[in-house]
Design a protein around this motif. Sequence first.
Motif, PDB file in Angstrom:
ATOM      1  N   GLU A  51      -3.661  -4.223  -5.577  1.00 17.87           N
ATOM      2  CA  GLU A  51      -2.241  -4.488  -6.083  1.00 17.87           C
ATOM      3  C   GLU A  51      -3.181  -5.577  -6.931  1.00 17.87           C
ATOM      4  O   GLU A  51      -2.249  -6.019  -8.093  1.00 17.87           O
ATOM      5  N   ASP A  52      -3.902  -6.119  -6.310  1.00 14.61           N
ATOM      6  CA  ASP A  52      -4.672  -6.894  -7.636  1.00 14.61           C
ATOM      7  C   ASP A  52      -4.634  -6.687  -8.488  1.00 14.61           C
ATOM      8  O   ASP A  52      -4.597  -7.425  -9.704  1.00 14.61           O
ATOM      9  N   ALA A  53      -5.589  -5.543  -8.437  1.00 13.35           N
ATOM     10  CA  ALA A  53      -6.114  -5.023  -9.979  1.00 13.35           C
ATOM     11  C   ALA A  53      -4.623  -5.068 -10.999  1.00 13.35           C
ATOM     12  O   ALA A  53      -4.743  -5.050 -12.003  1.00 13.35           O
ATOM     13  N   ILE A  54      -3.332  -4.302 -10.479  1.00 12.78           N
ATOM     14  CA  ILE A  54      -2.478  -4.012 -11.139  1.00 12.78           C
ATOM     15  C   ILE A  54      -2.215  -5.362 -11.536  1.00 12.78           C
ATOM     16  O   ILE A  54      -1.549  -5.628 -12.564  1.00 12.78           O
ATOM     17  N   ASN A  55      -1.732  -6.613 -11.350  1.00 16.28           N
ATOM     18  CA  ASN A  55      -1.271  -7.595 -10.913  1.00 16.28           C
ATOM     19  C   ASN A  55      -1.748  -8.049 -12.445  1.00 16.28           C
ATOM     20  O   ASN A  55      -1.429  -9.473 -12.987  1.00 16.28           O
ATOM     21  N   LYS A  56      -3.275  -7.799 -12.465  1.00 16.41           N
ATOM     22  CA  LYS A  56      -3.902  -8.114 -13.846  1.00 16.41           C
ATOM     23  C   LYS A  56      -3.900  -7.771 -15.189  1.00 16.41           C
ATOM     24  O   LYS A  56      -3.730  -8.349 -16.103  1.00 16.41           O
ATOM     25  N   HIS A  57      -2.367  -6.941 -15.066  1.00 16.40           N
ATOM     26  CA  HIS A  57      -1.715  -6.324 -16.486  1.00 16.40           C
ATOM     27  C   HIS A  57      -1.536  -7.321 -16.865  1.00 16.40           C
ATOM     28  O   HIS A  57      -0.071  -7.637 -16.170  1.00 16.40           O
ATOM     29  N   LYS A  58      -0.521  -7.786 -18.225  1.00 12.94           N
ATOM     30  CA  LYS A  58      -0.312  -8.978 -19.070  1.00 12.94           C
ATOM     31  C   LYS A  58       1.413  -8.398 -18.621  1.00 12.94           C
ATOM     32  O   LYS A  58       2.130  -9.730 -18.355  1.00 12.94           O
ATOM     33  N   LEU A  59       1.684  -7.210 -18.344  1.00 15.93           N
ATOM     34  CA  LEU A  59       2.837  -7.217 -17.740  1.00 15.93           C
ATOM     35  C   LEU A  59       3.611  -7.017 -16.822  1.00 15.93           C
ATOM     36  O   LEU A  59       4.982  -7.085 -16.684  1.00 15.93           O
ATOM     37  N   ILE A  60       3.090  -7.634 -15.312  1.00 18.58           N
ATOM     38  CA  ILE A  60       3.523  -7.250 -14.022  1.00 18.58           C
ATOM     39  C   ILE A  60       3.424  -8.236 -13.546  1.00 18.58           C
ATOM     40  O   ILE A  60       2.120  -9.566 -13.993  1.00 18.58           O
ATOM     41  N   LYS A  61       4.664  -8.798 -13.322  1.00 21.08           N
ATOM     42  CA  LYS A  61       4.785 -10.055 -12.507  1.00 21.08           C
ATOM     43  C   LYS A  61       4.190  -9.792 -10.486  1.00 21.08           C
ATOM     44  O   LYS A  61       3.901 -10.898 -10.382  1.00 21.08           O
ATOM     45  N   GLU A  62       4.616  -8.901 -10.233  1.00 19.77           N
ATOM     46  CA  GLU A  62       4.325  -8.301  -9.418  1.00 19.77           C
ATOM     47  C   GLU A  62       4.201  -6.800  -8.588  1.00 19.77           C
ATOM     48  O   GLU A  62       4.799  -6.151  -9.265  1.00 19.77           O
ATOM     49  N   SER A  63       3.645  -6.662  -7.400  1.00 14.13           N
ATOM     50  CA  SER A  63       2.873  -5.348  -7.220  1.00 14.13           C
ATOM     51  C   SER A  63       3.194  -4.128  -5.844  1.00 14.13           C
ATOM     52  O   SER A  63       2.867  -6.204  -5.003  1.00 14.13           O
ATOM     53  N   ALA A  64       3.018  -3.722  -5.615  1.00 16.30           N
ATOM     54  CA  ALA A  64       3.159  -3.181  -3.718  1.00 16.30           C
ATOM     55  C   ALA A  64       2.746  -2.410  -3.423  1.00 16.30           C
ATOM     56  O   ALA A  64       3.128  -1.183  -4.286  1.00 16.30           O
ATOM     57  N   ILE A  65       1.706  -1.980  -2.882  1.00 16.87           N
ATOM     58  CA  ILE A  65       1.126  -0.318  -2.525  1.00 16.87           C
ATOM     59  C   ILE A  65       1.175   0.253  -1.602  1.00 16.87           C
ATOM     60  O   ILE A  65       1.645  -0.432  -0.440  1.00 16.87           O
ATOM     61  N   ILE A  66       2.279   1.159  -1.428  1.00 17.62           N
ATOM     62  CA  ILE A  66       2.634   1.756   0.047  1.00 17.62           C
ATOM     63  C   ILE A  66       1.867   2.615   0.099  1.00 17.62           C
ATOM     64  O   ILE A  66       0.731   3.979  -1.604  1.00 17.62           O
ATOM     65  N   ILE A  67       1.500   3.736   1.198  1.00 18.79           N
ATOM     66  CA  ILE A  67       0.586   5.092   1.603  1.00 18.79           C
ATOM     67  C   ILE A  67       1.746   6.027   1.932  1.00 18.79           C
ATOM     68  O   ILE A  67       2.265   6.036   2.906  1.00 18.79           O
ATOM     69  N   LEU A  68       1.031   6.750   1.597  1.00 21.18           N
ATOM     70  CA  LEU A  68       2.059   8.839   1.597  1.00 21.18           C
ATOM     71  C   LEU A  68       0.768   9.267   2.118  1.00 21.18           C
ATOM     72  O   LEU A  68       0.048   9.095   1.342  1.00 21.18           O
ATOM     73  N   ASN A  69       1.127   9.996   3.194  1.00 22.34           N
ATOM     74  CA  ASN A  69       0.166  11.258   3.364  1.00 22.34           C
ATOM     75  C   ASN A  69       0.087  12.306   2.822  1.00 22.34           C
ATOM     76  O   ASN A  69       1.044  13.006   2.213  1.00 22.34           O
ATOM     77  N   ASP A  70      -1.526  12.789   2.304  1.00 19.97           N
ATOM     78  CA  ASP A  70      -0.677  14.076   1.010  1.00 19.97           C
ATOM     79  C   ASP A  70      -2.209  15.259   1.731  1.00 19.97           C
ATOM     80  O   ASP A  70      -3.280  14.788   2.403  1.00 19.97           O
ATOM     81  N   GLU A  71      -1.760  16.034   2.535  1.00 16.74           N
ATOM     82  CA  GLU A  71      -2.303  17.118   3.353  1.00 16.74           C
ATOM     83  C   GLU A  71      -3.502  17.521   2.822  1.00 16.74           C
ATOM     84  O   GLU A  71      -4.524  17.857   3.169  1.00 16.74           O
ATOM     85  N   LYS A  72      -4.161  17.839   1.160  1.00 15.56           N
ATOM     86  CA  LYS A  72      -5.208  18.095   0.366  1.00 15.56           C
ATOM     87  C   LYS A  72      -6.126  17.202   0.562  1.00 15.56           C
ATOM     88  O   LYS A  72      -7.475  16.610   0.725  1.00 15.56           O
ATOM     89  N   LYS A  73      -5.562  16.280   0.127  1.00 16.81           N
ATOM     90  CA  LYS A  73      -6.329  14.210  -0.166  1.00 16.81           C
ATOM     91  C   LYS A  73      -6.702  13.505   0.872  1.00 16.81           C
ATOM     92  O   LYS A  73      -7.050  12.501   0.769  1.00 16.81           O
ATOM     93  N   GLY A  74      -5.652  13.369   2.207  1.00 14.25           N
ATOM     94  CA  GLY A  74      -5.155  12.390   2.354  1.00 14.25           C
ATOM     95  C   GLY A  74      -4.488  11.809   2.044  1.00 14.25           C
ATOM     96  O   GLY A  74      -3.612  11.834   2.440  1.00 14.25           O
ATOM     97  N   ASP A  75      -4.442  10.208   2.306  1.00 17.56           N
ATOM     98  CA  ASP A  75      -3.628   8.977   2.181  1.00 17.56           C
ATOM     99  C   ASP A  75      -3.602   9.286   0.552  1.00 17.56           C
ATOM    100  O   ASP A  75      -4.532   8.758  -0.442  1.00 17.56           O
ATOM    101  N   SER A  76      -2.592   9.136   0.313  1.00 16.61           N
ATOM    102  CA  SER A  76      -2.316   9.182  -1.137  1.00 16.61           C
ATOM    103  C   SER A  76      -1.347   7.625  -1.397  1.00 16.61           C
ATOM    104  O   SER A  76      -0.610   6.904  -1.003  1.00 16.61           O
ATOM    105  N   ILE A  77      -1.599   7.163  -2.905  1.00 21.89           N
ATOM    106  CA  ILE A  77      -0.793   5.702  -3.466  1.00 21.89           C
ATOM    107  C   ILE A  77      -0.007   6.038  -4.111  1.00 21.89           C
ATOM    108  O   ILE A  77       0.157   6.502  -4.900  1.00 21.89           O
ATOM    109  N   ILE A  78       0.601   5.045  -3.882  1.00 22.47           N
ATOM    110  CA  ILE A  78       1.950   5.075  -4.132  1.00 22.47           C
ATOM    111  C   ILE A  78       2.502   3.540  -5.022  1.00 22.47           C
ATOM    112  O   ILE A  78       1.917   2.587  -3.795  1.00 22.47           O
TER     113      ILE A  78
END
Length: 624
Positions: free
Chosen positions: A533-560
């Motif tokens: 989230e901190d990395a995303i928020n460094k973009h000049k156009l991003i006010k705030e962000s949130a990360i959630i996790i969904l399970n991916d059978e092949k890769k494990g946890d995936s990021i949205i």
Amino acid sequence: MVYELINEANKKYKRHFLTPEDIDNLKKMPYMDVADYVGKNFIEWEEQYSQVFEYNKPPRYTFFKGGRLNPFYNILEKHLYSKNKNKAAIIWRGSDYTEKIFTYQSIAFEASKLAYAFKKLGVKKGDRVLIYLPNIPEAVITMLACVRIGAVHALYHYSYSAEALKERIEDCEPSIIVTTNYSLTGNELDVKTKVDEALKKSNYQPKHVVVVERIPKKAHMKPLRDLWYHDLLSDTDFKEAMTLEPTILNSDEPLFIMITTTHFVEPKGLAYSIAGFLAWAHFTFKLIFDPKDEDTIWNMSDVAWMNSHNYKIYGPLMAGTTSVMFEDSIHMQNARRFYGIVERYNVNKCYTSPRVIRALMSADMRKRVFERLDNLELFFLGGEQIDEELLNWLFKKLGKSKMPVLNVYSATELGSAITAQLPGYSEVKQNSVGQPLPGVDLGIYDSITKTKIKCHNEKGLVSIEKPLMSMCSKLCHGEELFYKTFWKNFDGKYVFRIGDAGYFDEESHFYLTGRIDDVIHVGGKRINLQQVEDAINKHKLIKESAIIILNDEKKGDSIIAFCVLKKNVDESSYSLIIDEINEVIIEELGESVLPQEIKFVRVLPKGAEGNILKDLLKEIAMQM
């Protein structure tokens, strides 16, 4: 350093309820003696309990065994025979500047009328009433009406989707849903249509839907099922409402339920026992907020959250305090509303989150929106770390270098604050959320060995070692799932695991370090969500962000990733912005943690403390 100045200010504060010596004595008292002290001093009983606490079969337990009480009397009716009768109980300010003030007499009258109307609709003791309302007085009145007749209320945040509401309806199985035609929180929102959509999909149907007319605008009303709130009350006169027999309940009967997905795949209702919750809310409200007769306290939590149940509604009402409700939330664009409400109602104590303070500071710095306030006496923040720049602004500018700024740590599952920096008593340490309250046995456990951590400054799982009278006592459905989810056998005994991580220092001050589940495995790498989230928020156009996790059978946890833009951008530019965000993440953390999807949204849903509701975002992601 600002903490030294805050400590000096806190030393000068003179407590009204419980002296520092009294608090010291309470902290030295055995666990059972504290529970007995709370039971005898903060509830008026119809029948005194025969046993303070009983372990039926660990971890099954009962508080105040044999006790019976009239909860409506304890919350409201006792004030009708005191000097508080005509004192303001709830002061409400609408988004459109509408104002309503309810005295203890008038809110008891409104709640009794609605309770009588509910009884005429067939609502019985133990029936559930689902409240799907924004921050309007009718939400509180409905809660109190349920208490009056022994019904069990469940508040659910009005911003949730129709699909999410449908799932909660099926778990809660309410006999009545109370909602509104529209909400004016932020933009005008059609709430009734969401209820209709949810009920079309639901396998469970309530007997009635009661609709509050927030604005004079038409809503679809299904014949026989849907009723206008004002019509319901106009059919009930005062004499009829006052003929209701007092409702006397056993100490362990449910007061309300909170519907959550925090620990579960599907929504589950957590039930809270009536005597334990009310007694602890009354005690801890007075201990933490130290109310005086002339106080006006503004808890900025949304009415649907636990921090409103205990410290905006039940605790303050039992203590005879005046509370402020604001229909909207405070943000940078409406920062003037904060100053206007504090000034208009002579608010002297506030309870909010660092996010609100950040919005006020931004409004001051960027828009020069600031007003000198002479009446603020105490400021409480909800269990979240605050950076020193923000704290400096809050203490020195808003608080004029004389207002203690104190931290309170609560947990929904526990129904209460469990640690706090107390006014006129506590030492305020950087990043600490205070020491455990009297009667709270807080332990830190190693996540691998499941043994208690006895070393200072060593992080581990936050657990409650002895039951707390305010904590959730069961699930609406699934007794075994409740014990399996919350009660863990650590170090040869059952402890209640919250899901947070933290540690103690040498002087028993407690420090939160985040959720245990904030650390994930993505592509074989351990990453903290805050880092992404901190990395995303460094973009000049991003006010705030949130990360959630969904399970991916092949890769494990995936990021949205859900992102809020600082300004309106044409959708044709989204692909370019996503590429730029990915470049920032690669530079900061590496390619293996790139989100599988990046979604742009207008706002991020937030809870009582201003925290982002990631469970809701997860539900949204799963439906995409």
